[in-house]
Design a protein around this motif. Structure first.
Motif, PDB file in Angstrom:
ATOM      1  N   GLN A 114       3.608  13.203  -7.049  1.00  0.00           N
ATOM      2  CA  GLN A 114       3.847  14.506  -6.431  1.00  0.00           C
ATOM      3  C   GLN A 114       4.173  15.563  -7.483  1.00  0.00           C
ATOM      4  O   GLN A 114       3.753  16.702  -7.366  1.00  0.00           O
TER       5      GLN A 114
ATOM      6  N   LEU B  75       0.846  16.501  -9.098  1.00  0.00           N
ATOM      7  CA  LEU B  75       0.035  17.318  -8.186  1.00  0.00           C
ATOM      8  C   LEU B  75       0.596  18.735  -8.062  1.00  0.00           C
ATOM      9  O   LEU B  75      -0.159  19.704  -7.973  1.00  0.00           O
TER      10      LEU B  75
ATOM     11  N   HIS C  61      -3.428   1.620  -3.516  1.00  0.00           N
ATOM     12  CA  HIS C  61      -3.216   2.411  -2.302  1.00  0.00           C
ATOM     13  C   HIS C  61      -4.492   2.595  -1.474  1.00  0.00           C
ATOM     14  O   HIS C  61      -4.503   2.341  -0.271  1.00  0.00           O
ATOM     15  N   ILE C  62      -5.548   3.070  -2.135  1.00  0.00           N
ATOM     16  CA  ILE C  62      -6.735   3.482  -1.378  1.00  0.00           C
ATOM     17  C   ILE C  62      -7.463   2.269  -0.765  1.00  0.00           C
ATOM     18  O   ILE C  62      -7.681   2.222   0.457  1.00  0.00           O
TER      19      ILE C  62
ATOM     20  N   ARG D  31       5.508   7.489  -6.349  1.00  0.00           N
ATOM     21  CA  ARG D  31       5.247   8.589  -5.412  1.00  0.00           C
ATOM     22  C   ARG D  31       5.788   9.909  -5.965  1.00  0.00           C
ATOM     23  O   ARG D  31       5.111  10.932  -5.928  1.00  0.00           O
TER      24      ARG D  31
ATOM     25  N   ARG E 220      -0.105  13.097   4.011  1.00  0.00           N
ATOM     26  CA  ARG E 220       1.251  12.586   3.717  1.00  0.00           C
ATOM     27  C   ARG E 220       2.052  12.392   5.002  1.00  0.00           C
ATOM     28  O   ARG E 220       2.795  11.435   5.133  1.00  0.00           O
TER      29      ARG E 220
ATOM     30  N   ARG F  82       1.837   7.774  12.240  1.00  0.00           N
ATOM     31  CA  ARG F  82       1.412   6.379  12.219  1.00  0.00           C
ATOM     32  C   ARG F  82       0.642   6.070  13.485  1.00  0.00           C
ATOM     33  O   ARG F  82       1.031   6.526  14.558  1.00  0.00           O
TER      34      ARG F  82
ATOM     35  N   GLY G  85      -6.942  10.410   4.378  1.00  0.00           N
ATOM     36  CA  GLY G  85      -6.994   9.839   3.033  1.00  0.00           C
ATOM     37  C   GLY G  85      -8.373  10.010   2.417  1.00  0.00           C
ATOM     38  O   GLY G  85      -8.503  10.388   1.248  1.00  0.00           O
TER      39      GLY G  85
ATOM     40  N   MET H 133       0.832  -1.205   0.000  1.00  0.00           N
ATOM     41  CA  MET H 133       0.000   0.000   0.000  1.00  0.00           C
ATOM     42  C   MET H 133       0.868   1.257   0.000  1.00  0.00           C
ATOM     43  O   MET H 133       0.481   2.283  -0.503  1.00  0.00           O
ATOM     44  N   ARG H 134       2.081   1.083   0.612  1.00  0.00           N
ATOM     45  CA  ARG H 134       3.030   2.179   0.509  1.00  0.00           C
ATOM     46  C   ARG H 134       3.427   2.310  -0.953  1.00  0.00           C
ATOM     47  O   ARG H 134       3.673   1.303  -1.612  1.00  0.00           O
TER      48      ARG H 134
ATOM     49  N   TRP I 130      -7.556   1.493   3.169  1.00  0.00           N
ATOM     50  CA  TRP I 130      -8.868   1.528   3.843  1.00  0.00           C
ATOM     51  C   TRP I 130      -9.089   0.221   4.600  1.00  0.00           C
ATOM     52  O   TRP I 130      -9.538   0.219   5.753  1.00  0.00           O
TER      53      TRP I 130
ATOM     54  N   VAL J 247      -8.853  13.578   1.262  1.00  0.00           N
ATOM     55  CA  VAL J 247      -8.117  13.870   0.012  1.00  0.00           C
ATOM     56  C   VAL J 247      -8.857  13.227  -1.168  1.00  0.00           C
ATOM     57  O   VAL J 247      -9.040  13.857  -2.217  1.00  0.00           O
TER      58      VAL J 247
ATOM     59  N   ARG K 213      -6.084   2.420   8.136  1.00  0.00           N
ATOM     60  CA  ARG K 213      -5.024   3.379   8.471  1.00  0.00           C
ATOM     61  C   ARG K 213      -5.217   4.681   7.691  1.00  0.00           C
ATOM     62  O   ARG K 213      -5.548   4.660   6.517  1.00  0.00           O
ATOM     63  N   ARG K 214      -4.986   5.807   8.348  1.00  0.00           N
ATOM     64  CA  ARG K 214      -5.129   7.147   7.757  1.00  0.00           C
ATOM     65  C   ARG K 214      -6.445   7.311   7.006  1.00  0.00           C
ATOM     66  O   ARG K 214      -6.490   7.928   5.928  1.00  0.00           O
TER      67      ARG K 214
END
Ligand code: HEM
Ligand code: HEM
Length: 142
Positions: free
Chosen positions: A12, A15, A71-72, A8, A133, A137, A85, A1-2, A76, A88, A80-81
């Motif tokens: 970035q 974006l 990732h998403i 990445r 980002r 954790r 997330g 998932m990372r 989910w 966003v 986590r996050r």
């Protein structure tokens, strides 16, 4: 998932282009208008910002598809996050929807409202993304 570092960095960069082109358009549209023989003249920077913005918007939309799979959904499922997330992700969906409408809504007043909503959310999306980002954790349960 990372995310893999290559993906990445690419995400970035896209974006950054998306956000900077939107911001530059705002600057050009509001502060770089010059008087001309036939009234106020828009800056020649404006169409270039929109071309760059459209390209970055296509790239971002493609990335959202990739992120959904790698990732998403996995993030989910691991719970986590989720908050940062989810915010966003929801912003991205609203930006895609309002960006699409900006192309086709003809009525001046509706377009102005849509434009304001689109770029306000767009500006707010950067701090949201940064928050996601760097979100701390979650401590593992014993
Ligand atoms: C509900 C949706 C989302 C969830 C649950 C989620 C979850 C996560 C998690 C758990 C991490 C930490 C990864 C780790 O340290 O192992 C992370 C980092 C990250 N997320 Fe998300 N995320 C979501 C949406 C998004 C979206 C929409 C984007 C981009 C537009 C995004 C971009 C990133 C980036 C760039 C990082 C830092 C780099 C990395 O650690 O891979 N995320 N996310
Ligand atoms: C996934 C995210 C996004 C998508 C799909 C998207 C898409 C679009 C589209 C299709 C347009 C219309 C372009 C045209 O009229 O030629 C637009 C305009 C614009 N966008 Fe975005 N955008 C996104 C994110 C952002 C962000 C992050 C900002 C940040 C500032 C932003 C600011 C603007 C501005 C200022 C305009 C011009 C508004 C107007 O013409 O009245 N957008 N966007």
């Amino acid at each position: 998932m990372r995310l893999r570092p290559g993906r990445r960095h690419m995400l970035q960069a896209v974006l950054l282009m998306l956000w900077t082109s939107g911001l530059l358009w705002l600057v050009a549209h509001h502060w770089l208008v010059r008087p001309g023989d036939y009234g106020p003249q828009p800056s020649p920077l404006e169409p270039w910002c929109l071309r760059a913005h459209g390209l970055a918007a296509l790239g971002t939309t493609g990335f959202i598809g990739l992120l959904w799979a790698v990732h998403i959904e996995p993030g989910w499922a691991l719970r986590r996050r989720r908050w940062s997330g989810g915010l966003v992700f929801a912003s991205a969906l609203l930006l895609i929807a309002s960006g699409y409408l900006l192309y086709y809504v003809g009525d001046e007043a509706t377009r102005a409202t849509l434009s304001l909503a689109h770029w306000s959310l767009g500006l707010a999306a950067l701090p949201l993304f940064l928050l996601h980002r760097v979100a701390p954790r979650r401590r593992r349960r014993r």
